[in-house]
Design an enzyme around this catalytic site. Structure first.
Site, PDB file in Angstrom:
ATOM      1  N   HIS A 133      59.888  19.587  52.339  1.00  0.00           N
ATOM      2  CA  HIS A 133      60.567  18.471  53.017  1.00  0.00           C
ATOM      3  C   HIS A 133      60.298  17.204  52.228  1.00  0.00           C
ATOM      4  O   HIS A 133      59.470  17.178  51.331  1.00  0.00           O
ATOM      5  CB  HIS A 133      60.016  18.279  54.446  1.00  0.00           C
ATOM      6  CG  HIS A 133      60.437  19.344  55.392  1.00  0.00           C
ATOM      7  ND1 HIS A 133      61.402  19.160  56.349  1.00  0.00           N
ATOM      8  CD2 HIS A 133      60.026  20.631  55.520  1.00  0.00           C
ATOM      9  CE1 HIS A 133      61.570  20.281  57.033  1.00  0.00           C
ATOM     10  NE2 HIS A 133      60.745  21.198  56.550  1.00  0.00           N
TER      11      HIS A 133
ATOM     12  N   GLU B 209      55.513  17.662  52.570  1.00  0.00           N
ATOM     13  CA  GLU B 209      56.352  16.473  52.580  1.00  0.00           C
ATOM     14  C   GLU B 209      56.205  15.823  51.210  1.00  0.00           C
ATOM     15  O   GLU B 209      55.140  15.322  50.855  1.00  0.00           O
ATOM     16  CB  GLU B 209      55.921  15.505  53.684  1.00  0.00           C
ATOM     17  CG  GLU B 209      56.135  16.031  55.104  1.00  0.00           C
ATOM     18  CD  GLU B 209      57.579  15.940  55.585  1.00  0.00           C
ATOM     19  OE1 GLU B 209      58.437  15.421  54.838  1.00  0.00           O
ATOM     20  OE2 GLU B 209      57.850  16.399  56.718  1.00  0.00           O
TER      21      GLU B 209
ATOM     22  N   HIS C 230      66.306  20.237  56.200  1.00  0.00           N
ATOM     23  CA  HIS C 230      66.866  18.926  56.549  1.00  0.00           C
ATOM     24  C   HIS C 230      67.803  18.470  55.436  1.00  0.00           C
ATOM     25  O   HIS C 230      67.420  18.401  54.262  1.00  0.00           O
ATOM     26  CB  HIS C 230      65.741  17.918  56.783  1.00  0.00           C
ATOM     27  CG  HIS C 230      64.987  18.208  58.044  1.00  0.00           C
ATOM     28  ND1 HIS C 230      63.647  17.960  58.195  1.00  0.00           N
ATOM     29  CD2 HIS C 230      65.418  18.756  59.219  1.00  0.00           C
ATOM     30  CE1 HIS C 230      63.279  18.322  59.425  1.00  0.00           C
ATOM     31  NE2 HIS C 230      64.328  18.806  60.065  1.00  0.00           N
TER      32      HIS C 230
ATOM     33  N   GLU D  12      67.209  15.821  52.474  1.00  0.00           N
ATOM     34  CA  GLU D  12      65.987  15.918  51.687  1.00  0.00           C
ATOM     35  C   GLU D  12      66.275  16.647  50.369  1.00  0.00           C
ATOM     36  O   GLU D  12      65.738  17.700  50.070  1.00  0.00           O
ATOM     37  CB  GLU D  12      64.895  16.550  52.553  1.00  0.00           C
ATOM     38  CG  GLU D  12      64.636  15.674  53.790  1.00  0.00           C
ATOM     39  CD  GLU D  12      63.742  16.283  54.855  1.00  0.00           C
ATOM     40  OE1 GLU D  12      63.149  17.350  54.612  1.00  0.00           O
ATOM     41  OE2 GLU D  12      63.634  15.675  55.941  1.00  0.00           O
TER      42      GLU D  12
HETATM   43 ZN   LIG Z   1      62.329  17.365  56.753  1.00  0.00          ZN
END
Ligand SMILES: [Zn+2]
Length: 436
Positions: free
Chosen positions: A311, A384, A176, A179
């Site tokens: 992420h 995350e 992504h 990020e």
């Molecule tokens: Zn992500």
């Protein structure tokens, strides 16, 4: 680790203030540069959506094509443009526009683009490490992004030029675009492994017995688009055009070739932030990394045993499956699930993140974790990273936290490397699965 030169702090503060003022007056992170005329650039911002409290309710919201940034007790935070926000309101969702985190004195709550390594700087760092540690580091271009940029995999191991019969571990970052902290995580990992080999006994032993692969950015086009126009754009996807649509980009982490598009965990609409692409691995970047992973099958056996996809944000350790709420499913037995939970919990114990099966948040389909596990048998986790909340800077925490939040995962990285010979050992199942 890169530090911000003192002389640049004032400039950064001014940039943050400008950004904050723009947000406070209804502008947004996606504001384009003055000479930007691209018609698809739209203004996005974060909203809190109330009354979305369960995984099923969150999945219902995700089915509208909404990417969920953050899960709160009885609400979620999303990033979207005004048109989609209005559509959600028409569907009955209660949205509150969130203002960007504020600046308090010298305590920057959000970043300036120059707080993070650019794509070029990241590759230069890799080159420096390779030059400085030729016996430990070897990088290779594994393919190109849609716009033709190199996607680079970095191998770190003792006797790095030899493909030894050792368990391999893969770390991927930046699927992504926005990020950016995940690229810092990849570079931190490379720096730590190289600088501590021969000094730190644990790292020395691990690099003597494991082969580590790091892909610092899976989505270079998206990273550059998000970072290098002068202000962040809150961009998530790659930069691939879509036939029949003016909307750009595929969500690479909905584009993997296992149960692709099966279950309402991605969108068929090119304008969505969770657009799954025209088919499995339709994103060049997905295909490049998938081909690389398939290329690690040697003598019929996948050499990579464990993986983390980095992420932001939320401070979570997640494991498969994402496409179903069930703990077990085809290809994922009760013992597999026990190993994922035991290892995921052990990893989370080292960094204070919250461990859970991915679908406890909401359904995702076509994720890298599901494909790496189901298709390749790799114990694949998502981290995350920092922060937990939009209030901590969301996707753009300040550069001042990079050292702290990357080194926070040092022990988790080493723990995963340690388990690379037998992930089932985390659940006490080594006799059943790893006896040889
Ligand atoms: Zn992500």
């Amino acid at each position: 680790m890169r530090r911000i030169p003192r002389g640049r702090r004032t400039a950064i503060a001014a940039t943050v203030l400008t950004l904050t003022l723009a947000l406070a007056s209804g502008g947004a992170l996606a504001n384009a540069a003055p000479d930007e005329t691209e018609p698809t650039a739209t203004t996005v911002r974060q909203y809190e959506v109330d009354g979305v409290a369960t995984a099923v309710e969150r999945t219902d919201l995700a089915r509208t094509g909404t990417a969920i940034d953050e899960v709160r007790d009885s609400s979620v935070v999303i990033t979207t443009d005004q048109a989609h926000a209005e559509r959600l309101a028409e569907l009955g969702y209660r949205l509150t526009a969130l203002t960007a985190p504020s600046v308090r004195g010298d305590d920057f709550r959000i970043a300036a683009p120059e707080d993070y390594h650019t794509y070029a700087e990241a590759l230069a760092t890799v080159d420096q490490l390779e030059a400085g540690y030729p016996d430990l580091v070897s990088s290779q271009v594994i393919g190109e992004s849609y716009e033709g940029r190199d996607i680079v995999a970095v191998k770190v191991s003792a006797n790095v030029t030899v493909d030894e019969d050792e368990p391999e571990v893969l770390f991927t970052a930046n699927q992504h675009a926005r990020e950016h902290l995940t690229v810092e995580m990849a570079l931190y990992t490379l720096g730590e492994l190289t600088s501590q080999y021969g000094t730190d006994p644990e790292i020395t032993a691990l690099l003597d017995s494991r082969e580590v692969w790091v892909i610092p950015t899976v989505n270079p086009d998206g990273k550059i688009y998000d970072q290098e126009s002068g202000s962040f754009r809150s961009w998530r996807k790659n930069r691939q055009p879509n036939a029949g649509s003016s909307a750009i980009g595929t969500d690479l982490n909905r584009n993997w070739a296992y149960e692709w598009g099966c279950c309402g965990g991605s969108s068929s609409s090119p304008s969505s932030d969770t657009y799954r692409g025209s088919g499995p691995e339709s994103g060049p970047e997905t295909a490049v990394v998938a081909d690389f992973v398939r290329g690690r099958v040697v003598g019929g056996e996948q050499q990579i045993t464990a993986h983390i996809d980095f992420h932001t944000y939320g401070e979570l350790v997640l494991w498969p499956y994402g496409y179903t709420y069930s703990d077990t499913a085809p290809g994922l037995t009760a013992d597999d699930a026990a190993a994922f939970e035991a290892l995921g919990t052990e990893l989370a114990d080292t960094n204070g993140y919250t461990p859970q099966q991915s679908s406890d948040l909401y359904i995702t389909d076509g994720s890298i974790n599901d494909w790496l596990w189901a298709d390749q048998g790799i114990f694949s986790f998502t981290f995350e990273m920092y922060p937990t909340s939009q209030l901590g800077g969301g996707f753009y925490p300040p550069g001042s936290v990079i050292d702290r939040e990357t080194s926070r995962n040092r022990e988790a990285v080493l723990t995963l490397l340690d388990y690379a010979d037998c992930a089932y050992r985390a659940a006490g199942l080594e006799a059943e699965y790893c006896a040889s």
